[in-house]
Each structure stands twice: as structure tokens, then as C-alpha cells.
Design a protein around this motif. Structure first.
Motif, PDB file in Angstrom:
ATOM      1  N   MET A   7      32.640  20.315  14.626  1.00 31.11           N
ATOM      2  CA  MET A   7      33.958  20.851  14.282  1.00 31.11           C
ATOM      3  C   MET A   7      35.021  20.226  15.174  1.00 31.11           C
ATOM      4  O   MET A   7      34.708  19.648  16.224  1.00 31.11           O
ATOM      5  CB  MET A   7      33.980  22.372  14.433  1.00 31.11           C
ATOM      6  N   THR A   8      36.252  20.323  14.745  1.00 28.13           N
ATOM      7  CA  THR A   8      37.371  19.811  15.546  1.00 28.13           C
ATOM      8  C   THR A   8      38.126  21.007  16.096  1.00 28.13           C
ATOM      9  O   THR A   8      38.354  21.977  15.377  1.00 28.13           O
ATOM     10  CB  THR A   8      38.320  18.983  14.649  1.00 28.13           C
ATOM     11  N   ILE A   9      38.502  20.946  17.364  1.00 25.32           N
ATOM     12  CA  ILE A   9      39.316  22.039  17.912  1.00 25.32           C
ATOM     13  C   ILE A   9      40.621  21.468  18.472  1.00 25.32           C
ATOM     14  O   ILE A   9      40.649  20.335  18.955  1.00 25.32           O
ATOM     15  CB  ILE A   9      38.585  22.868  18.994  1.00 25.32           C
ATOM     16  N   ASN A  10      41.660  22.255  18.379  1.00 26.77           N
ATOM     17  CA  ASN A  10      42.960  21.838  18.905  1.00 26.77           C
ATOM     18  C   ASN A  10      43.232  22.590  20.190  1.00 26.77           C
ATOM     19  O   ASN A  10      43.149  23.824  20.222  1.00 26.77           O
ATOM     20  CB  ASN A  10      44.066  22.141  17.889  1.00 26.77           C
ATOM     21  N   LEU A  11      43.550  21.883  21.252  1.00 24.44           N
ATOM     22  CA  LEU A  11      43.829  22.518  22.539  1.00 24.44           C
ATOM     23  C   LEU A  11      45.209  22.124  23.039  1.00 24.44           C
ATOM     24  O   LEU A  11      45.661  21.001  22.802  1.00 24.44           O
ATOM     25  CB  LEU A  11      42.789  22.081  23.577  1.00 24.44           C
ATOM     26  N   SER A  12      45.852  23.039  23.738  1.00 26.37           N
ATOM     27  CA  SER A  12      47.135  22.721  24.376  1.00 26.37           C
ATOM     28  C   SER A  12      46.861  21.798  25.570  1.00 26.37           C
ATOM     29  O   SER A  12      45.704  21.662  26.000  1.00 26.37           O
ATOM     30  CB  SER A  12      47.816  24.005  24.854  1.00 26.37           C
ATOM     31  N   GLU A  13      47.907  21.249  26.103  1.00 28.59           N
ATOM     32  CA  GLU A  13      47.766  20.348  27.246  1.00 28.59           C
ATOM     33  C   GLU A  13      47.089  21.068  28.424  1.00 28.59           C
ATOM     34  O   GLU A  13      46.194  20.530  29.070  1.00 28.59           O
ATOM     35  CB  GLU A  13      49.160  19.839  27.656  1.00 28.59           C
ATOM     36  N   SER A  14      47.508  22.300  28.670  1.00 28.63           N
ATOM     37  CA  SER A  14      46.939  23.026  29.820  1.00 28.63           C
ATOM     38  C   SER A  14      45.476  23.399  29.590  1.00 28.63           C
ATOM     39  O   SER A  14      44.655  23.345  30.508  1.00 28.63           O
ATOM     40  CB  SER A  14      47.778  24.269  30.152  1.00 28.63           C
ATOM     41  N   ASP A  15      45.165  23.755  28.342  1.00 23.04           N
ATOM     42  CA  ASP A  15      43.766  24.062  28.026  1.00 23.04           C
ATOM     43  C   ASP A  15      42.907  22.809  28.195  1.00 23.04           C
ATOM     44  O   ASP A  15      41.791  22.868  28.728  1.00 23.04           O
ATOM     45  CB  ASP A  15      43.624  24.574  26.587  1.00 23.04           C
ATOM     46  N   MET A  16      43.428  21.686  27.738  1.00 27.21           N
ATOM     47  CA  MET A  16      42.683  20.428  27.850  1.00 27.21           C
ATOM     48  C   MET A  16      42.492  20.057  29.316  1.00 27.21           C
ATOM     49  O   MET A  16      41.427  19.565  29.706  1.00 27.21           O
ATOM     50  CB  MET A  16      43.426  19.317  27.098  1.00 27.21           C
ATOM     51  N   GLN A  17      43.517  20.322  30.108  1.00 26.50           N
ATOM     52  CA  GLN A  17      43.401  20.030  31.555  1.00 26.50           C
ATOM     53  C   GLN A  17      42.295  20.869  32.186  1.00 26.50           C
ATOM     54  O   GLN A  17      41.497  20.381  32.990  1.00 26.50           O
ATOM     55  CB  GLN A  17      44.723  20.343  32.262  1.00 26.50           C
ATOM     56  N   ALA A  18      42.289  22.154  31.808  1.00 31.75           N
ATOM     57  CA  ALA A  18      41.255  23.056  32.348  1.00 31.75           C
ATOM     58  C   ALA A  18      39.874  22.572  31.931  1.00 31.75           C
ATOM     59  O   ALA A  18      38.925  22.569  32.732  1.00 31.75           O
ATOM     60  CB  ALA A  18      41.498  24.478  31.850  1.00 31.75           C
ATOM     61  N   LEU A  19      39.760  22.153  30.662  1.00 38.29           N
ATOM     62  CA  LEU A  19      38.473  21.666  30.150  1.00 38.29           C
ATOM     63  C   LEU A  19      38.036  20.408  30.907  1.00 38.29           C
ATOM     64  O   LEU A  19      36.883  20.303  31.349  1.00 38.29           O
ATOM     65  CB  LEU A  19      38.597  21.376  28.647  1.00 38.29           C
ATOM     66  N   GLU A  20      38.966  19.497  31.069  1.00 37.43           N
ATOM     67  CA  GLU A  20      38.614  18.237  31.756  1.00 37.43           C
ATOM     68  C   GLU A  20      38.259  18.471  33.214  1.00 37.43           C
ATOM     69  O   GLU A  20      37.379  17.806  33.773  1.00 37.43           O
ATOM     70  CB  GLU A  20      39.764  17.238  31.610  1.00 37.43           C
ATOM     71  N   GLN A  21      38.929  19.427  33.827  1.00 41.42           N
ATOM     72  CA  GLN A  21      38.631  19.751  35.231  1.00 41.42           C
ATOM     73  C   GLN A  21      37.205  20.311  35.353  1.00 41.42           C
ATOM     74  O   GLN A  21      36.447  19.939  36.247  1.00 41.42           O
ATOM     75  CB  GLN A  21      39.648  20.782  35.729  1.00 41.42           C
ATOM     76  N   LEU A  22      36.852  21.198  34.422  1.00 41.55           N
ATOM     77  CA  LEU A  22      35.490  21.759  34.439  1.00 41.55           C
ATOM     78  C   LEU A  22      34.442  20.676  34.168  1.00 41.55           C
ATOM     79  O   LEU A  22      33.379  20.659  34.792  1.00 41.55           O
ATOM     80  CB  LEU A  22      35.365  22.878  33.395  1.00 41.55           C
ATOM     81  N   CYS A  23      34.784  19.781  33.244  1.00 38.81           N
ATOM     82  CA  CYS A  23      33.848  18.682  32.927  1.00 38.81           C
ATOM     83  C   CYS A  23      33.588  17.839  34.179  1.00 38.81           C
ATOM     84  O   CYS A  23      32.436  17.492  34.464  1.00 38.81           O
ATOM     85  CB  CYS A  23      34.425  17.778  31.842  1.00 38.81           C
ATOM     86  N   ALA A  24      34.646  17.546  34.911  1.00 40.48           N
ATOM     87  CA  ALA A  24      34.506  16.704  36.101  1.00 40.48           C
ATOM     88  C   ALA A  24      33.729  17.450  37.185  1.00 40.48           C
ATOM     89  O   ALA A  24      32.814  16.905  37.805  1.00 40.48           O
ATOM     90  CB  ALA A  24      35.883  16.309  36.609  1.00 40.48           C
TER      91      ALA A  24
END
Lengths: 69, 205
Positions: A7-24
């Protein structure tokens, strides 16, 4: 294992930042982090719906904080 | 389904088994009843008082897999089994929400946590003596835990608290991180990415 669906999900910039931070931090892919979040959310949701409370313990202060979910 | 291998103690040969990747709650309940029935039967000649004091009795004798089926309400848990000759030869309950690793090599990184792991009672000498059927069930399930950990992005890392009787087994291939006061003072073991990869290389295809 059951078949996986895409599936595709749409995230705001801040949500994406949080996601990328957790990934790292956890060295996980975005998919893996989203799976983790979903499982945790479902678990907490069912517990809270059953009358449970989510408390986070502060080991330094010996104090628990109630998280409203 | 992934293939697995067990050691048939009676025939003294390796036999093919299969991994049941997701045991359902009804099936788990059914297995729990069958295993409890088997345990009771195996101990029938002894008195309850003798049984309680018996040091050879498995420490997990009281485990009730039927009650553990409750965990399967949540996507965070999964029950995995290994099946041979139509019977479930072992079960493992894992958490798919990564717990924070404790080993220095991967502190804070997610680890797949094994809550419970048990071989079927007819495979344990404590119940059936020399009649014990299949060996290697625990190791087979640990290999499956590693495979799932890799699929989940945890790089094969696995953690668990061991009952005292199983410490010798886990200490052969996992890092012993000492007693955990918060979990019944049980010893906590972890498997690093490197150790997991090494174990998987030896897995029979």
C-alpha cells in the motif's frame, strides 16, 4: 507466513522525519518501522479498550507517567 | 512452509519436518490440551508429593499453551511450530515487536524476543525416559526465530530468558548476559547478527 500486500501511505514532513529518525536509530527499513508501530498500537489499543492503562516508568525518578491513548 | 530437520532417536537418523509458521489460537488450544494430557499420563505412577519434589521434572511442566493462545489476539505475537509425522513436535511463542538489545554489539537495536519454547513432552526424557522420540526441536525453533528476525529486519538477533534447566543449551550458542532481577531472576541470553549468520550457515537446506 500469510501473503503480504502493498500500500502507499502519505506522510507529512514531520511524520516522515520521525520515521526516518527511527529507521536510522533502529537500523530498520521504513516498512519494518511501520509494522512495529502498528503492532504496538494494536496491542495498546486492545489493552486500553479492556480497561488497561499505559504507564511509562522513569527509572531515575522512580515515577510512572500515564500516557493517554 | 520451510523445511526443518529433527533427530529421530529411535531410528538414529535425521528426519525431515516442516515449520508451521503461524499456529492458530484454536490449534494451539488443542495442542495444549493434548500435551497436558500426555504429561499427566507420563507422571501417573508417581504421587503428587513425589512429583513436586522431583528435581528431574521439567521446570515448564505447568505451561499451558491453551492459555498462551490469548497472546495471538495481538499482531505483536506469533506462535511457530515444528511438525513431523502429523504431530506438533515443538512450539515457540515470539514477540514481533522488537525488544531493545542488551549486548554491547547491538545495544538498543531491535531483537526478536522468544517468550516460550518447548519440545513436545514425548520428546523429553524427563517424561518418557529412553522412549524420547525426536531431538533437535529446540535448535530447529531457534533457527526459525533467527529466520523470522532476519525477515523482520532485526538481522537475526534473538533474545530470551532461560529456565535454569535450559541454560546449558542456550549458553552453547548465545551470549549469557547474566541474571535479570526483573524477570524471575532468570538468565538472559542474546544472539548477535554475526552469531545468527554463523548458525544459519550450518542449517541443512
Amino acid at each position: 507466513m500469510s501473503e503480504k500486500r502493498t500500500m502507499t501511505i502519505n506522510l507529512s514532513e514531520s511524520d516522515m522525519q520521525a520515521l526516518e529518525q527511527l529507521c536510522a536509530e533502529k537500523e530498520l527499513s521504513k516498512t519494518a518501522v511501520v509494522r512495529q508501530a502498528l503492532r504496538l498500537y494494536q496491542l495498546v489499543n486492545v489493552k486500553v479498550a479492556g480497561g488497561g492503562k499505559l504507564l511509562i516508568e522513569d527509572s531515575k525518578r522512580d515515577k510512572a507517567e500515564l500516557i493517554v491513548v | 512452509m520451510r523445511a526443518a530437520w529433527l533427530w529421530d532417536r529411535r531410528r538414529q537418523q535425521v528426519v525431515a519436518a516442516e515449520v508451521a509458521p503461524q499456529v492458530s489460537a484454536p490449534e494451539l488450544t488443542e495442542i495444549g490440551i493434548a500435551w497436558q494430557r500426555f504429561r499427566r499420563k507420563a507422571h501417573r505412577p508417581r504421587r503428587a508429593s513425589e512429583l513436586a519434589a522431583d528435581p528431574a521434572k521439567p521446570e515448564h511442566n505447568h505451561w499451558d499453551w491453551g492459555r498462551k493462545a490469548e497472546y495471538l489476539r495481538y499482531a505483536a505475537y506469533r506462535c511457530v511450530g515444528v511438525r513431523h509425522a502429523g504431530d506438533m513436535q515443538g512450539l515457540m511463542l515470539i514477540s514481533l515487536v522488537g525488544t531493545a538489545g542488551r549486548s554491547k554489539s547491538h545495544a538498543g537495536k531491535p531483537v526478536l524476543y522468544v517468550h516460550y519454547l518447548e519440545s513436545a513432552p514425548w520428546n523429553l526424557k524427563q517424561y518418557v525416559g529412553d522412549e524420547a522420540q525426536f531431538g533437535g526441536v529446540g535448535f530447529c525453533l531457534i533457527l526459525e526465530a533467527i529466520a523470522i528476525s532476519q525477515e523482520e529486519g532485526f538481522r537475526g538477533r534473538v533474545g530470551l530468558h532461560s529456565l535454569p534447566q535450559a541454560e546449558g543449551f542456550y549458553s552453547e550458542f548465545m551470549e549469557d548476559l547474566g541474571r535479570d532481577r526483573k524477570v524471575e531472576n532468570l538468565r538472559y541470553f542474546e544472539l548477535s547478527q554475526a552469531a545468527a549468520e554463523s548458525l544459519m550457515k550450518g542449517r541443512l537446506k
